[in-house]
Motif scaffolding. Structure first.
Motif, PDB file in Angstrom:
ATOM      1  N   LEU A  56       0.695  -1.395  -0.116  1.00  0.00           N
ATOM      2  CA  LEU A  56       0.130  -0.382  -0.425  1.00  0.00           C
ATOM      3  C   LEU A  56       0.885   1.230   0.496  1.00  0.00           C
ATOM      4  CD1 LEU A  56      -2.621  -1.386   2.718  1.00  0.00           C
ATOM      5  CD2 LEU A  56      -2.882  -0.630   0.000  1.00  0.00           C
ATOM      6  N   GLU A  57       2.667   0.966   1.057  1.00  0.00           N
ATOM      7  CA  GLU A  57       3.119   2.363   0.694  1.00  0.00           C
ATOM      8  C   GLU A  57       3.343   3.039  -0.583  1.00  0.00           C
ATOM      9  OE1 GLU A  57       7.295   3.516   2.365  1.00  0.00           O
ATOM     10  OE2 GLU A  57       6.407   2.412   3.774  1.00  0.00           O
ATOM     11  N   ILE A  68       2.235   1.639  -4.058  1.00  0.00           N
ATOM     12  CA  ILE A  68       0.787   1.719  -4.284  1.00  0.00           C
ATOM     13  C   ILE A  68       0.322   3.367  -4.002  1.00  0.00           C
ATOM     14  CG2 ILE A  68      -2.083   1.521  -4.737  1.00  0.00           C
ATOM     15  CD1 ILE A  68      -1.024  -0.924  -4.101  1.00  0.00           C
ATOM     16  N   SER A  69       0.768   4.202  -3.299  1.00  0.00           N
ATOM     17  CA  SER A  69       0.270   5.149  -2.707  1.00  0.00           C
ATOM     18  C   SER A  69       0.957   6.654  -3.219  1.00  0.00           C
ATOM     19  CB  SER A  69       0.117   5.927  -1.174  1.00  0.00           C
ATOM     20  OG  SER A  69      -0.649   4.610  -0.926  1.00  0.00           O
ATOM     21  N   ILE A 122       0.548   6.125  -7.178  1.00  0.00           N
ATOM     22  CA  ILE A 122      -0.891   7.977  -7.473  1.00  0.00           C
ATOM     23  C   ILE A 122      -0.332   8.862  -7.208  1.00  0.00           C
ATOM     24  CG2 ILE A 122      -2.842   8.279  -6.726  1.00  0.00           C
ATOM     25  CD1 ILE A 122      -3.316   5.075  -5.660  1.00  0.00           C
ATOM     26  N   ASN A 123       0.180   8.848  -6.116  1.00  0.00           N
ATOM     27  CA  ASN A 123       0.343  10.923  -5.692  1.00  0.00           C
ATOM     28  C   ASN A 123       1.605  11.182  -7.052  1.00  0.00           C
ATOM     29  OD1 ASN A 123      -0.930  10.761  -3.911  1.00  0.00           O
ATOM     30  ND2 ASN A 123       0.784  10.189  -2.416  1.00  0.00           N
ATOM     31  N   ILE A 151     -10.714   5.563  -6.829  1.00  0.00           N
ATOM     32  CA  ILE A 151      -9.314   4.513  -7.007  1.00  0.00           C
ATOM     33  C   ILE A 151     -10.085   2.849  -7.042  1.00  0.00           C
ATOM     34  CG2 ILE A 151      -7.897   3.063  -6.297  1.00  0.00           C
ATOM     35  CD1 ILE A 151      -6.826   5.802  -4.285  1.00  0.00           C
ATOM     36  N   LEU A 159      -6.040   3.364   2.144  1.00  0.00           N
ATOM     37  CA  LEU A 159      -5.868   3.869   1.023  1.00  0.00           C
ATOM     38  C   LEU A 159      -6.363   5.466   0.930  1.00  0.00           C
ATOM     39  CD1 LEU A 159      -5.909   2.012  -2.465  1.00  0.00           C
ATOM     40  CD2 LEU A 159      -3.599   3.219  -1.588  1.00  0.00           C
ATOM     41  N   GLU A 160      -7.146   5.663   1.889  1.00  0.00           N
ATOM     42  CA  GLU A 160      -7.871   6.559   1.593  1.00  0.00           C
ATOM     43  C   GLU A 160      -7.250   7.961   2.195  1.00  0.00           C
ATOM     44  OE1 GLU A 160     -13.009   6.099   0.381  1.00  0.00           O
ATOM     45  OE2 GLU A 160     -12.255   6.263   2.132  1.00  0.00           O
ATOM     46  N   SER A 207      -4.135   7.943   2.707  1.00  0.00           N
ATOM     47  CA  SER A 207      -2.716   7.760   1.794  1.00  0.00           C
ATOM     48  C   SER A 207      -2.796   8.523   1.247  1.00  0.00           C
ATOM     49  CB  SER A 207      -2.233   6.723   1.888  1.00  0.00           C
ATOM     50  OG  SER A 207      -3.082   5.976   1.073  1.00  0.00           O
ATOM     51  N   THR A 208      -4.010   9.306   0.253  1.00  0.00           N
ATOM     52  CA  THR A 208      -3.998   9.598  -0.788  1.00  0.00           C
ATOM     53  C   THR A 208      -4.758  10.738  -1.099  1.00  0.00           C
ATOM     54  OG1 THR A 208      -6.038   8.141  -1.618  1.00  0.00           O
ATOM     55  CG2 THR A 208      -3.653   7.196  -2.484  1.00  0.00           C
ATOM     56  N   VAL A 265     -11.544   4.945  -2.491  1.00  0.00           N
ATOM     57  CA  VAL A 265     -11.535   4.001  -3.094  1.00  0.00           C
ATOM     58  C   VAL A 265     -12.520   3.295  -2.638  1.00  0.00           C
ATOM     59  CG1 VAL A 265     -10.117   2.294  -2.310  1.00  0.00           C
ATOM     60  CG2 VAL A 265      -9.139   4.816  -1.951  1.00  0.00           C
TER      61      VAL A 265
END
Length: 352
Positions: free
Chosen positions: A79-80, A82-83, A86-87, A102, A137-138, A140-141, A145
């Protein structure tokens, strides 16, 4: 209406042009969706790979990235990564205003309303039990989601590619390391949160082998990739972890000089596949059945025989004569597009 639509044009969601009138008066404005402006992120989490893509509403992959395998990465590590990707894309493509959300597709079972990978036998390790992907995810981004099953994402990708199927009853069978199913029928729901099912855990034989789900004689004890390998070889209870190794071993069995297509275990696998699919078809009454997954892609000897038997049942009027079987694309890109389609359907009510 013009004021509202003009605001959407200014934001980039719509494109406008002017039509022509044969009479005097203001020419009408024509609007269409700006397919290159509206985006979603599609994330797929499978045993073999974790990938993500920035996808526009036309289904084009603007950017894509493949990370490690879920068997090698912990949820926090995955997840780290992925985030971070995305960022980076949001900044690089300046798409914060056009990114609807997402969409994550993952191995089941899933608590879809809460976006949690729940406890289950299809996880690569206990680390992936009860992972709250949506919340993490919500946080971190900063984008909404939605989490769904892999089979739903594959089906949505096919519906986007073949919009004429949207008005039909469609069943999708994913035949892979596990066996899953999804179903589409009008009126299409805004979300696919309740459409996937564990076809592989339909009981075929009450006196069969124990299944990892706790029941006995499930379809997966006959026809999941590892079960096929155990039945066609002498590996016994050995678990081959990597999917590509499982399928390579199955192909080696089928291609060996000693192979006999009348092998009782082989015929039992075929019969189990046909029984499970026939039960589902007779209950749900689809017009189209889509087949996807690596069993379909690489084990044509099995799938061709299954389709032949289904065709025989159509001729015998056991199954509807108009039933159509379609083999589908289950590439990683297809899964990413399908994952993004989960967002488009939820936000816009679209499958295409």
């Amino acid at each position: 209406m013009y004021r509202v639509l003009d605001q959407l044009v200014q934001k980039g969601y719509l494109l406008e042009s002017f039509g022509q009138l044969k009479t005097n008066g203001r020419p009408p404005k024509l609007y269409r969706i700006n397919s290159k402006f509206i985006h979603a992120i599609g994330v797929c989490i499978t045993w073999d790979t974790i990938g993500l893509a920035l996808v526009d509403i036309g289904g084009n992959l603007v950017a894509r990235k493949t990370l490690g395998s879920a068997t090698l990465l912990s949820p926090n590590e995955a997840l780290e990564k992925i985030s971070a990707a995305i960022n980076t894309w949001v900044s690089e493509y300046a798409c914060s205003e056009s990114l609807l959300g997402i969409g994550v597709s993952a191995f089941g079972p899933i608590m879809k309303d809460r976006g949690i990978l729940s406890h289950g036998h299809h996880k690569p390790s206990q680390l992936w039990d009860y992972v709250p992907i949506k919340d993490l995810l919500e946080a971190s981004t900063g984008f909404p989601v939605v989490v769904d099953n892999l089979v739903d994402a594959f089906m949505l990708n096919e519906l986007a590619l073949k919009p004429d199927l949207l008005e039909k009853r469609v069943a999708y069978f994913l035949l892979d390391m596990g066996i899953g199913s999804a179903f589409h029928a009008l009126p299409a729901k805004q979300t696919t949160s309740d459409t996937s099912s564990q076809l592989g855990h339909m009981v075929i034989d009450f006196h069969g082998n124990p299944c990892v789900c706790g029941k006995t004689g499930c379809l997966e004890t006959f026809a999941s990739a590892q079960s096929i390998l155990r039945r066609l070889s002498d590996v016994g209870g050995t678990q081959v972890q990597r999917a590509e190794d499982v399928y390579a071993a199955i192909q080696a069995c089928i291609q060996s000089p000693e192979w006999d297509s009348k092998n009782p275990q082989f015929l039992e696998i075929i019969s189990a596949f046909v029984a499970g699919m026939t039960n589902y078809i007779q209950i749900m009454e689809p017009e189209i059945v889509m087949l996807g997954g690596r069993t379909v892609d690489s084990l044509s000897l099995i799938i061709d025989e299954v389709i032949n038997r289904i065709e025989e049942m159509k001729q015998q009027q056991i199954l509807p004569a108009k039933l159509e079987i379609i083999q589908t694309n289950t590439s990683e890109d297809a899964l990413m597009r399908g994952s993004a389609s989960i967002v488009f359907r939820r936000e816009l009510g679209l499958s295409s």
